[in-house]
Design an enzyme around this catalytic site. Structure first.
Site, PDB file in Angstrom:
ATOM      1  N   LYS A  49       0.651  -1.255   0.016  1.00 45.52           N
ATOM      2  CA  LYS A  49       0.063  -0.016  -0.034  1.00 45.52           C
ATOM      3  C   LYS A  49       1.064   1.183   0.222  1.00 45.52           C
ATOM      4  CE  LYS A  49      -1.532   1.829   3.866  1.00 45.52           C
ATOM      5  NZ  LYS A  49      -1.608   3.399   4.088  1.00 45.52           N
ATOM      6  N   ARG A 108      -3.804   9.783   4.130  1.00 45.49           N
ATOM      7  CA  ARG A 108      -2.706  10.386   4.447  1.00 45.49           C
ATOM      8  C   ARG A 108      -1.811  10.743   3.180  1.00 45.49           C
ATOM      9  NH1 ARG A 108       0.184  13.953   7.944  1.00 45.49           N
ATOM     10  NH2 ARG A 108       2.437  13.770   7.351  1.00 45.49           N
ATOM     11  N   CYS A 133      -4.989   7.729   9.046  1.00 44.34           N
ATOM     12  CA  CYS A 133      -5.174   7.285  10.542  1.00 44.34           C
ATOM     13  C   CYS A 133      -5.057   8.065  11.187  1.00 44.34           C
ATOM     14  CB  CYS A 133      -4.176   6.071  10.856  1.00 44.34           C
ATOM     15  SG  CYS A 133      -4.713   4.720   9.544  1.00 44.34           S
ATOM     16  N   PRO A 153       1.501  16.407  11.340  1.00 45.57           N
ATOM     17  CA  PRO A 153       1.895  17.721  10.646  1.00 45.57           C
ATOM     18  C   PRO A 153       2.511  17.330   9.337  1.00 45.57           C
ATOM     19  CG  PRO A 153       3.496  17.268  12.497  1.00 45.57           C
ATOM     20  CD  PRO A 153       2.477  16.226  12.641  1.00 45.57           C
ATOM     21  N   ILE A 154       2.650  18.462   8.423  1.00 45.38           N
ATOM     22  CA  ILE A 154       3.399  18.358   7.250  1.00 45.38           C
ATOM     23  C   ILE A 154       4.397  19.579   7.147  1.00 45.38           C
ATOM     24  CG2 ILE A 154       1.501  17.117   5.856  1.00 45.38           C
ATOM     25  CD1 ILE A 154       0.630  19.707   4.623  1.00 45.38           C
ATOM     26  N   ASP A 155       4.711  19.878   8.197  1.00 53.04           N
ATOM     27  CA  ASP A 155       5.876  21.074   8.215  1.00 53.04           C
ATOM     28  C   ASP A 155       7.039  20.907   7.535  1.00 53.04           C
ATOM     29  OD1 ASP A 155       5.907  19.220  10.470  1.00 53.04           O
ATOM     30  OD2 ASP A 155       7.530  20.452  11.225  1.00 53.04           O
ATOM     31  N   LEU A 156       7.494  19.420   7.694  1.00 56.98           N
ATOM     32  CA  LEU A 156       8.897  19.045   7.154  1.00 56.98           C
ATOM     33  C   LEU A 156       8.619  19.107   5.464  1.00 56.98           C
ATOM     34  CD1 LEU A 156       9.852  16.203   9.297  1.00 56.98           C
ATOM     35  CD2 LEU A 156      10.476  18.549   9.382  1.00 56.98           C
ATOM     36  N   ASP A 160       4.223   0.452  11.816  1.00 58.74           N
ATOM     37  CA  ASP A 160       2.773  -0.133  11.374  1.00 58.74           C
ATOM     38  C   ASP A 160       2.654  -1.683  11.868  1.00 58.74           C
ATOM     39  OD1 ASP A 160       3.411   1.491   8.155  1.00 58.74           O
ATOM     40  OD2 ASP A 160       2.729   2.311  10.069  1.00 58.74           O
ATOM     41  N   ILE A 219       7.427   6.356  17.103  1.00 56.84           N
ATOM     42  CA  ILE A 219       7.042   7.185  15.825  1.00 56.84           C
ATOM     43  C   ILE A 219       5.761   8.219  16.077  1.00 56.84           C
ATOM     44  CG2 ILE A 219       6.682   7.221  13.241  1.00 56.84           C
ATOM     45  CD1 ILE A 219       9.500   6.180  14.166  1.00 56.84           C
TER      46      ILE A 219
HETATM   47  C1  EPZ Z   1       4.332   6.727   6.371  1.00 55.79           C
HETATM   48  O1  EPZ Z   1       3.289   7.996   6.676  1.00 55.79           O
HETATM   49  C2  EPZ Z   1       3.221   5.588   6.060  1.00 55.79           C
HETATM   50  N1  EPZ Z   1       2.027   5.905   5.361  1.00 55.79           N
HETATM   51  C3  EPZ Z   1       2.625   5.085   7.570  1.00 55.79           C
HETATM   52  O2  EPZ Z   1       1.973   4.004   7.513  1.00 55.79           O
HETATM   53  C4  EPZ Z   1       4.006   4.782   8.478  1.00 55.79           C
HETATM   54  O3  EPZ Z   1       3.439   4.740   9.784  1.00 55.79           O
HETATM   55  C5  EPZ Z   1       4.933   5.965   8.244  1.00 55.79           C
HETATM   56  O4  EPZ Z   1       5.224   6.360   6.999  1.00 55.79           O
HETATM   57  C6  EPZ Z   1       6.099   5.671   9.077  1.00 55.79           C
HETATM   58  O5  EPZ Z   1       6.855   4.602   8.396  1.00 55.79           O
HETATM   59  C7  EPZ Z   1       2.118   5.957   3.939  1.00 55.79           C
HETATM   60  O6  EPZ Z   1       3.156   5.788   3.623  1.00 55.79           O
HETATM   61  C8  EPZ Z   1       0.910   6.125   3.276  1.00 55.79           C
HETATM   62  P1  EPZ Z   1       6.297  10.183   8.539  1.00 55.79           P
HETATM   63  P2  EPZ Z   1       4.030   9.196   7.058  1.00 55.79           P
HETATM   64  O7  EPZ Z   1       6.111  11.298   7.641  1.00 55.79           O
HETATM   65  O8  EPZ Z   1       4.802   9.756   5.679  1.00 55.79           O
HETATM   66  C9  EPZ Z   1       6.404  13.113  11.939  1.00 55.79           C
HETATM   67  C10 EPZ Z   1       0.137   2.678   7.589  1.00 55.79           C
HETATM   68  O9  EPZ Z   1      -0.408   2.132   8.555  1.00 55.79           O
HETATM   69  N2  EPZ Z   1       6.216  14.245  10.800  1.00 55.79           N
HETATM   70  O10 EPZ Z   1       7.482   9.092   8.409  1.00 55.79           O
HETATM   71  O11 EPZ Z   1       2.799  10.255   7.462  1.00 55.79           O
HETATM   72  C11 EPZ Z   1       4.874  12.580  12.112  1.00 55.79           C
HETATM   73  O12 EPZ Z   1       4.042  13.369  12.943  1.00 55.79           O
HETATM   74  C12 EPZ Z   1       0.366   4.010   7.670  1.00 55.79           C
HETATM   75  O13 EPZ Z   1       0.208   1.966   6.613  1.00 55.79           O
HETATM   76  C13 EPZ Z   1       6.391  15.700  11.251  1.00 55.79           C
HETATM   77  O14 EPZ Z   1       6.552  15.943  12.529  1.00 55.79           O
HETATM   78  O15 EPZ Z   1       5.104   9.265   8.179  1.00 55.79           O
HETATM   79  C14 EPZ Z   1       5.266  11.420  12.750  1.00 55.79           C
HETATM   80  O16 EPZ Z   1       5.303  11.556  14.015  1.00 55.79           O
HETATM   81  C15 EPZ Z   1       0.461   4.700   9.140  1.00 55.79           C
HETATM   82  N3  EPZ Z   1       6.215  16.630  10.425  1.00 55.79           N
HETATM   83  C16 EPZ Z   1       6.787  11.088  12.141  1.00 55.79           C
HETATM   84  O17 EPZ Z   1       7.183  12.304  11.770  1.00 55.79           O
HETATM   85  C17 EPZ Z   1       6.043  16.166   8.942  1.00 55.79           C
HETATM   86  O18 EPZ Z   1       6.168  17.175   8.157  1.00 55.79           O
HETATM   87  C18 EPZ Z   1       6.729   9.875  11.194  1.00 55.79           C
HETATM   88  O19 EPZ Z   1       5.834  10.566  10.098  1.00 55.79           O
HETATM   89  C19 EPZ Z   1       6.033  14.764   8.492  1.00 55.79           C
HETATM   90  C20 EPZ Z   1       6.114  13.961   9.538  1.00 55.79           C
END
Ligand code: EPZ
Length: 421
Positions: A22, A92, A116, A122-125, A306, A328
């Protein structure tokens, strides 16, 4: 609304093919926007999130066709750069359409993504990286108006956290930017390497995926391509946990064991025997599962967040007390209260869950709170005595291709309530 009903206690056995990933197919479908010709994507799982991605692509003017597990996208006719809020809220990964659309037309309008509820997401990064690449972003009435007035330019980006989505978004914006983009502290998940393989087969010049530093040399234009999505390492872990918690023996085909090393070692620590051969593995559960003193989720190649809910569901039946540390997401234990309705003995405090293994779980009514939490309820229901009814199963259908049919194939007594059939 349909539910999943499980009559637990059956021992799982047999063999299955694991679905495509996915978390790879979603960014790859978004990436077809940056390739203004026809792209053919094989091994696409049948998920509601894939349907949502196809709706977004169609809404932007792309022509999409699904035949079995192959999705073909012709983005030549792209005619819009605004993604409807209703579709943004569905998942997401809608946020990675931002990088793709800006990469193609230099502007995009999105609202905050859904997905979820695992704590603040957030999407600040993502946004700060795009600004470094020449994008101006203004927020009004909940929408982000993004534009690279002078075109996208390569930049040196240091991610304060190796965010999967942010790494993907930067790659999607950088492939046709002017000059070199370097991402330091990039996420290393296999799904990112799969995205890069797709884009490189379309003429992109991306190097270093799977390591901390990714280099993207911008090119003039990408072309159409054909690609097959990697196997879903989390779906694989899900079916392994279902086999383990029921004392079963199951063969998984079409997997990439090298993507699952951290997970396999935890299954082995719980007493499961795992034999790997090529793209298959056989998991044989012990008579009784052993506790795993501590499992910590972390970024790849560590134990994936996950797979945490599935591991916790499985350890509910282990002898002894296990501890799971979620590093995470801030609030990824919402499903634990639902597991407790089946008799699970779990105490959570902040990012720590303490799981006291118990002899038996008993079937009950419960509700999925999120995708992997919902799968954890299915896993626990398989091992519980009596009937378990799981509501809000739309969460589960976002990420699992026919989880009911797959588990029934392995001998589980599991079905949808009438409305679904
Ligand atoms: C991806 O989410 C996956 N989703 C998630 O899978 C997975 O848990 C996650 O990566 C970590 O491996 C998809 O690929 C669609 P992150 P993503 O950006 O990209 C913080 C599932 O069950 N963060 O690595 O959203 C965030 O809040 C899903 O299949 C910021 O602070 O994950 C989190 O605490 C759930 N600012 C951490 O980083 C940002 O701009 C990890 O987020 C971006 C993220």
């Amino acid at each position: 609304m349909s539910e999943i009903i499980i009559n637990g206690g059956r021992v799982l056995s047999g063999e299955i093919d694991v679905q495509g990933a996915k978390n790879s197919v979603l960014p790859v479908l978004a990436a077809t926007i940056v390739c203004p010709q026809t792209c053919t994507v094989h091994n696409c799982p049948d998920l509601s999130d894939v349907e949502t991605s196809v709706k977004i692509l169609t809404g932007l003017g792309c022509r999409c066709k699904r035949e079995g597990n192959t999705v073909t996208v012709d983005s030549g006719g792209l005619s819009d750069y605004k993604i409807p809020e209703s579709l943004m809220r569905e998942m997401r990964s809608s946020v990675v359409f931002l990088g793709a659309v800006i990469g193609r037309v230099g502007k995009a309008v999105i609202s905050s993504p859904g997905g979820c509820e695992l704590g603040p997401r957030p999407i600040d990064l993502h946004l700060s990286a795009l600004c470094k690449m020449g994008v101006t972003i203004t927020e009004e009435h909940g929408f982000l108006y993004c534009e690279a007035e002078n075109g996208l330019r390569g930049a040196e980006i240091n991610l304060s956290f190796p965010s999967v989505g942010a790494t993907e978004n930067i790659i999607l914006a950088a492939v046709t930017a002017k000059g070199l983009t370097v991402i330091h502290n990039a996420a290393k998940e296999p799904e990112i390497s799969d995205l890069a393989d797709f884009l490189n087969s379309a003429g992109a010049r991306i190097y270093g995926c799977g390591s901390d530093t990714v280099y993207i040399n911008g090119v003039e234009r990408l072309h159409g391509t054909e690609h097959s999505i990697i196997p879903d390492r989390i779906a694989a872990a899900t079916y392994m946990a279902c086999a383990a918690v029921t004392g079963g023996k199951v063969k998984l085909n079409s997997i990439m064991p090298s993507h699952m090393m951290s997970q396999l070692s935890v299954f082995r620590e719980s007493g499961c025997n795992i034999e790997i051969s090529g793209k298959s593995l056989v998991i044989t559960a012990p008579k009784v599962l052993s506790r795993v003193p501590t499992v910590r989720s972390t970024v790849y190649p560590g134990f994936p967040t996950d797979a945490g809910p599935l591991m916790i569901a499985m350890l509910c039946k282990a002898v002894g007390t296990s501890v799971f540390v979620e590093n995470i997401f801030e609030n990824r234990f919402r499903y634990v209260d639902e597991l407790k309705r089946l008799g699970a003995k779990i105490k959570t405090e902040g990012k720590i869950a303490v799981i006291e293994g118990c002899e038996r779980l008993s079937g009950a009514g419960c509700k999925a709170t999120d995708l992997r939490g919902g799968a954890a309820l299915v896993c626990a229901g398989l091992a519980a005595s009596g009937n378990t009814r799981i509501g809000e199963i739309h969460h589960i259908e976002r990420g699992y291709d026919d989880i009911v049919g797959t588990l029934a194939e392995l001998g589980a007594d599991i079905k949808y309530t009438a409305e679904k059939e």
